[in-house]
Design an enzyme around this catalytic site. Structure first.
Site, short mmCIF file in Angstrom:
data_model
loop_
_atom_site.label_atom_id
_atom_site.label_comp_id
_atom_site.label_asym_id
_atom_site.label_seq_id
_atom_site.Cartn_x
_atom_site.Cartn_y
_atom_site.Cartn_z
N GLU A 155 37.16 -28.29 4.72
CA GLU A 155 38.62 -28.45 4.66
C GLU A 155 39.27 -27.59 3.57
O GLU A 155 39.90 -28.09 2.65
CB GLU A 155 38.97 -29.93 4.46
N GLU A 312 35.23 -33.64 12.86
CA GLU A 312 35.27 -34.99 12.26
C GLU A 312 36.24 -35.85 13.05
O GLU A 312 37.30 -35.38 13.47
CB GLU A 312 35.76 -34.94 10.81
#
Ligand SMILES: [Zn+2]
Length: 672
Positions: A155, A312
């Site tokens: 991320e 995710e």
């Protein structure tokens, strides 16, 4: 068309998630993890994401034994690893010995050690240390049968304001503009005596300094994106060299505003992203959220124009939400197959085994603290696992879209930074969603593209609030319409160029001739206020914005009915060459959007479907290889008048009955 599988030679849908065996370091736990993974139909785990200290406990002292064991155990049961580079978080020894790796905040303060995602992207020491550990990982595991893909860092996000980054910003500006005159013009610095006379005077915009020069702020955001691309390239250099056939990705975050993902994605081999919608289940209508989530999947497919990984998602409660609500029964399968329907070739979780301590200890997982798989959540994960196995024919299948919607980070940056219009919320995303929802609810397959995309092959292009129209786009949209395409444009378009300088000579700037209108002014409606229009004899509410148009060749299809501009055009169409260009002057309620697009789709010859409220249809593949995902986001059961063959059971269905939060995947979908 069908793309080759993302993990070379692995033609199943990936099912798995982030796994942190280094939080346990216990063979008995690991064995149990492998057993449960198998029982859940899990064929992949993402490992090593935050494992730097476990891999290099002291500078230059390495410990790969535990990772060798985990990868061997995974290979033994045919699983593929998304093997991570550990740069998302670093060891304490690294911060202590080399403080330059710590990020500096907008206020000029250097961070202390802690958290994650907080390294300086310019730091030569950090880059060197990352390259070193990545080289060792690549050399050690280059021939390991479990190695499926590289998961780069985690991320990417944030900004650094340290002296090194400031200097790189100045160098980047010098390369971009060449001369200070060009920079001063692009930034319109004569405003408030902001003209720069030496490159060394330029700093990153910040709340302690420059907040008013929009071109500068825009360039800082572009530079920050470039920093991530450059860091990504540096991180992946050893991987590309040592394991050239192993694809690399970094997990994106949907519409995260800090990075232009269209630009970053050019560096990735495939896109992947993390999806955490806050489903309410019963107490609130989840349908708008379902559309928003579908949009984000389409966007993540759009950044590479090919299937992606859902890297995710959460099988139960997302712990960082204000209310960490459970998924209602069926919702986990529903959200997972929504992703697959919109182009995901994987369903992966955060997390596989729930942490025992620290901030993620209450985040939903496959293996809960109870330690076995006899739970409500596991029952649904196992069911999904077997469904994914049955749907392996979906892998690599493209989405057949004849309609495109333009969504653009640079446009959002410029629009949201503008002082004017609605300063509380420009409503860019809301406006994009008004249009997306109207099409999604009618089963229209959509590609999401940036302003720079090739428009060939599409019949309809929807371009909501295209405030920034960059060089060349005006001509490309004109050519698209002249060649027979349908363009849908809205209020707030054609105000500024790529430097955030206003177009002179009348809005919507380069779109004016194509749309056949001149926008003289724009009114902003206050919260709770509305105007209205008549369309096919029906009254519809208009709110937020009311652009004031003059017809310059376009024809009015509906007019404002209130205020001093009553009777003036609010919806127009301009015939140009073989195509048509529409313009909508304000935000309209959903009922209008649906009715209007129904007409537009018929005119443009684009396939649509009659679906009950809350039910969506996502298509992948074509002909015999077409998969139709029917997804019910309403809590109530519904019936869809479509026939086909259930892709999992082989059952022939003359109509599809879906339970609340139910899903069916059909093949041989019958049209008409
Ligand atoms: Zn820095």
């Amino acid at each position: 068309m069908r793309f080759p599988p993302i993990v070379p030679g692995f033609s199943q849908l990936i099912h798995g998630g982030d796994y942190n065996p280094d939080q346990w370091m216990d063979m008995e736990v690991w064995k149990e993890d492998m057993r449960i993974a198998k029982a859940m139909g899990i064929n992949s785990l993402s490992v090593g994401i935050f494992s730097w200290t476990a891999l290099e406990p002291r500078e230059g002292e390495y410990s790969f034994g535990w990772l060798d064991t985990i990868l061997d155990m995974m290979a033994a049961q045919g699983m593929k690893a998304m093997l991570a580079t550990p740069s998302g978080a670093r060891p304490a020894w690294l911060s202590q010995k080399y403080p330059e790796v710590l990020r500096v905040s907008e206020d000029g303060l250097r961070n202390q050690h802690g958290g994650r995602h907080n390294h300086c992207l310019s730091s030569p020491v950090y880059r060197e240390k990352v390259q070193k550990i990545n080289t060792l990982l690549a050399e050690r595991y280059k021939d390991h049968p479990a190695l499926g893909a590289w998961h780069i860092s985690n991320e990417y996000g944030g900004e650094c304001f340290c002296p090194l980054c400031q200097e790189r910003f100045r160098q980047w500006l010098q390369r971009k503009y060449d001369s200070l005159d060009a920079l001063n013009h692009a930034w319109w610095t004569a405003f408030w005596s902001h003209t720069y006379t030496d490159w060394s005077q330029i700093e990153a915009p910040s709340r302690r300094g420059e907040t008013s020069v929009h071109g500068q702020k825009l360039d800082w955001k572009r530079f920050t994106t470039e920093q991530f691309i450059d860091f990504y390239r540096a991180e992946t250099e050893p991987l590309k060299r040592i394991t050239p056939n192993v694809p690399c990705t970094t997990n994106l975050m949907g519409t995260y505003p800090g990075i232009d993902y269209f630009a970053l994605a050019k560096a990735l081999d495939f896109a992947s992203w993390d999806n955490y919608p806050q489903w309410t289940g019963y107490t609130k209508d989840d349908v708008p959220l379902a559309a928003e989530t579908a949009f984000k999947h389409d966007l993540m497919r759009g950044v590479k124009q090919r299937p992606f990984f859902l890297m995710e998602s959460c099988p139960s409660a997302t712990n960082w939400r204000p209310y960490a609500r459970l998924h209602r029964p069926g919702v986990h399968i529903l959200q997972s197959l929504q992703a697959v329907g919109h182009g995901a070739d994987s369903v992966q979780y955060f997390q596989f085994r729930k942490s025992r301590g620290s901030s993620e200890k209450l985040h939903g997982a496959v293996v809960d603290h109870v330690g076995h798989e006899h739970t409500r959540v596991n029952e649904e994960i196992a069911r999904l696992g077997s469904m994914l196995q049955g749907l392996s024919g979906v892998v690599g299948q493209d989405t057949p879209a004849k309609a495109a919607l333009l969504y653009d980070w640079q446009n959002a940056w410029a629009l949201n930074d503008a002082q004017g219009l609605n300063n509380v919320d420009k409503k860019y995303f809301d406006t994009v969603m008004d249009h997306y929802r109207a099409l999604w609810s009618q089963g229209v397959q959509l590609d999401i593209l940036s302003e720079d995309a090739d428009l060939a092959g599409y019949d309809l292009v929807v371009a909501p609030m295209l405030y920034m129209v960059r060089e060349g786009l005006g001509q490309r949209l004109r050519a698209f319409v002249e060649a027979g395409g349908t363009l849908m444009s809205t209020f707030g378009s054609g105000y500024v160029d790529e430097n955030d300088l206003c177009y002179l000579g009348g809005f919507p700037g380069p779109l004016r001739a194509t749309l056949g209108i001149w926008c003289e002014e724009i009114d902003v409606l206050l919260p709770g206020e509305s105007n209205e229009i008549l369309y096919h004899g029906q009254r519809y509410r208009l709110f937020d914005y009311a652009e004031q148009l003059h017809l310059e060749g376009a024809v009015s299809l509906a007019e404002y009915r209130k205020d001093f501009y009553a009777g003036k055009p609010a919806l127009t169409v301009n015939a140009l060459g073989k195509g048509r260009a529409y313009f909508l002057a304000g935000r309209l309620e959903d009922g209008f959007m649906r009715a209007f697009y129904q007409d537009l789709l018929a005119e443009a010859g684009i396939e649509r479907f009659e679906l009950p409220y809350g039910c969506s249809l996502a298509l992948r593949g074509e002909g015999e290889e077409e998969y139709a995902f029917l997804l019910n986001f309403a809590a109530e059961a519904c019936k869809v008048n479509l026939s086909g063959v259930d892709a999992l059971s082989g059952e022939r269905l003359e109509a599809v009955e879906l339970e609340g939060h139910g899903v069916r995947v059909l093949k041989r979908l019958k049209r008409g």
